[in-house]
Design an enzyme around this catalytic site. Structure first.
Site, short mmCIF file in Angstrom:
data_model
loop_
_atom_site.label_atom_id
_atom_site.label_comp_id
_atom_site.label_asym_id
_atom_site.label_seq_id
_atom_site.Cartn_x
_atom_site.Cartn_y
_atom_site.Cartn_z
N LEU A 89 46.23 49.36 42.90
CA LEU A 89 46.10 50.72 43.40
C LEU A 89 46.62 50.86 44.82
CD1 LEU A 89 42.68 51.97 42.00
CD2 LEU A 89 44.97 52.54 41.24
N CYS A 90 47.73 50.19 45.09
CA CYS A 90 48.30 50.36 46.42
C CYS A 90 49.81 50.51 46.29
CB CYS A 90 47.92 49.22 47.35
SG CYS A 90 48.03 47.61 46.61
#
Lengths: 293, 136
Positions: A89-90
């Site tokens: 999630l980056c």
């Protein structure tokens, strides 16, 4: 057309997703600041170490010196350290590092070299396991839980130097993301072993070199300094990586929050239109019912 | 005001201390040496020991370092320490507890790299305990 209840549920779910992403963004922003501070604080040590090595390296020169500088004289076996985050999630943070590492691995193998991999961070291991699983000699996780400690870097450095002394590889390169801004990170490959000697700065170069006294001798100091330098460089890389990770996550979560907002607007619009249509339809039914009487 | 030299103590994580001092005594690997202003430039490795900072003719601060490097020029003295702890902040009992704990762990550790690391650490703690005993 979707019915009103479905739309309502949909809007609610997007709203809660938005809450999560915006919270993650805040957390990443706070962590980014901390990571940047840590990177800032670690700079003096790295700078001064570099200065010492520059003045020492220039003296020892190309006449050999310890193996950590001179290398083994071969470059048959490459150790590649791939440093990523533990969590996703980056944005493209993890994938871009792994992609660069993978490209290098293929390149090296085409040249007939042997490649060994050490992964730092869970994502590196997960992504490389499928294609290059057999080459992974060591995996580390949970390095950047809160703030990266020097001890972590020291542990990695010890592992590497131990393996190097045992003749397990000739060249070691670390892949990580250099922090440029919260928006952009640059995938960087840095050679750790043999160490590249930084050029002494022009104005202080020659005169200082001659001036220093060494205790014990240059070789002795270099032998003590170089392993520390490997650890310092890994530490700097891990700090850059941590800052990059939080920066990337912040940006990714920011755009996710914005997307969720757009989606909520669109869904609300549809919801209202549908609601109006239902009311109109009901009215028409009542009026035409009344007229028929 | 007497002439001073700029003393900097840097650990990998941060700049621990930066101040102007009259003299510092540093635990070089070939013996303690004092650094006064206009000291000849030198680079030395350090062994575990205590750095004494002198101000106005007496010791104002004592800091334990677990080895590292010192770079001395005429105007400054920079110490790169692996670990630095102000001597006043640690107690002998704490150090001995830590030491005992690490020795226990060492007994059960098989991995070579891990052992080496623990042994380094134990050596460091022993030196710290020694320094503490001498200071007391």
């Amino acid at each position: 057309m979707a019915n009103l209840k479905d739309l309502k549920i949909r809007i609610k779910s997007v709203k809660s997703t938005q809450k999560i992403t915006s919270a993650m963004k805040m957390v990443a922003a706070a962590k980014l600041r901390r990571a940047q501070e840590a990177a800032e604080a670690a700079r003096p040590y790295a700078q001064r170490m570099e200065r010492m090595i520059a003045s020492l390296g220039a003296k020892v020169g190309s006449s050999g010196g310890p193996r950590l500088i001179a290398g083994t004289g071969k470059d048959d076996v490459h150790m590649i350290v791939v440093a990523t985050a533990d969590r996703g999630l980056c944005g493209g943070f993890n994938s871009s590092i792994v992609r660069a590492a993978r490209r290098r691995i293929i390149e090296l193998e085409r040249e007939g070299k042997t490649v060994k991999i050490m992964t730092v961070g869970r994502k590196a291991r997960d992504q490389l396991r499928r294609t290059h699983g057999a080459k992974i000699v060591k995996s580390m996780e949970n390095v950047a839980r809160t703030v990266v400690g020097f001890e972590t870097a020291d542990n990695i450095a010890r592992e590497l130097i131990h393996a190097f002394d045992a003749g397990e590889f000739d060249v070691c390169t670390i892949f990580f993301n250099r922090f440029k801004s919260a928006m952009s990170q640059i995938v960087t490959a840095q050679q750790l072993i043999p160490a590249s000697v930084p050029e002494a700065e022009e104005e202080q170069g020659d005169e200082l070199k001659a001036l220093y006294e060494y205790e014990p001798d240059e070789e002795g100091i270099l032998a003590a300094l170089l392993p520390r330098n490997v650890a310092t460089q890994i530490y700097a890389a891990l700090l850059e990586n941590a800052a990059s990770e939080h920066g990337a996550r912040m940006t990714a979560m920011d755009s996710a929050t914005r997307n969720a907002g757009d989606m909520i607007d669109r869904l609300t619009m549809t919801y209202n239109r549908t609601r109006q249509a239902v009311i109109t339809k009901e009215l028409i039914e009542i009026i035409s019912g009344a007229e028929a009487l | 005001m007497a002439e001073t030299t700029q003393f900097e103590l840097v650990s990998p994580e941060r700049l621990v201390l930066s101040r102007d001092v009259e003299m510092v005594v540093v635990p070089g690997s070939e013996g303690y040496f004092g650094v006064l202003p206009r000291h000849a430039p030198m680079i030395s490795t350090l062994s575990a020991g205590v750095i004494d900072i002198y101000q106005g003719g007496s010791v104002v601060e004592r800091i334990f370092v677990a080895g590292g490097f010192a770079e001395v020029t005429e105007t400054r003295c920079t110490v790169l320490a692996e670990e630095a702890r102000p001597l006043g902040e640690v107690t002998l009992a704490d150090v001995e507890k830590e030491l005992a704990g690490d020795r226990d762990v060492l007994k059960d550790t098989k991995d070579e790299v891990e052992r080496e690391k623990l042994q380094d650490r134990i050596r460091m703690l022993e030196a710290l305990a020694d320094a503490k005993r001498k200071a007391a």
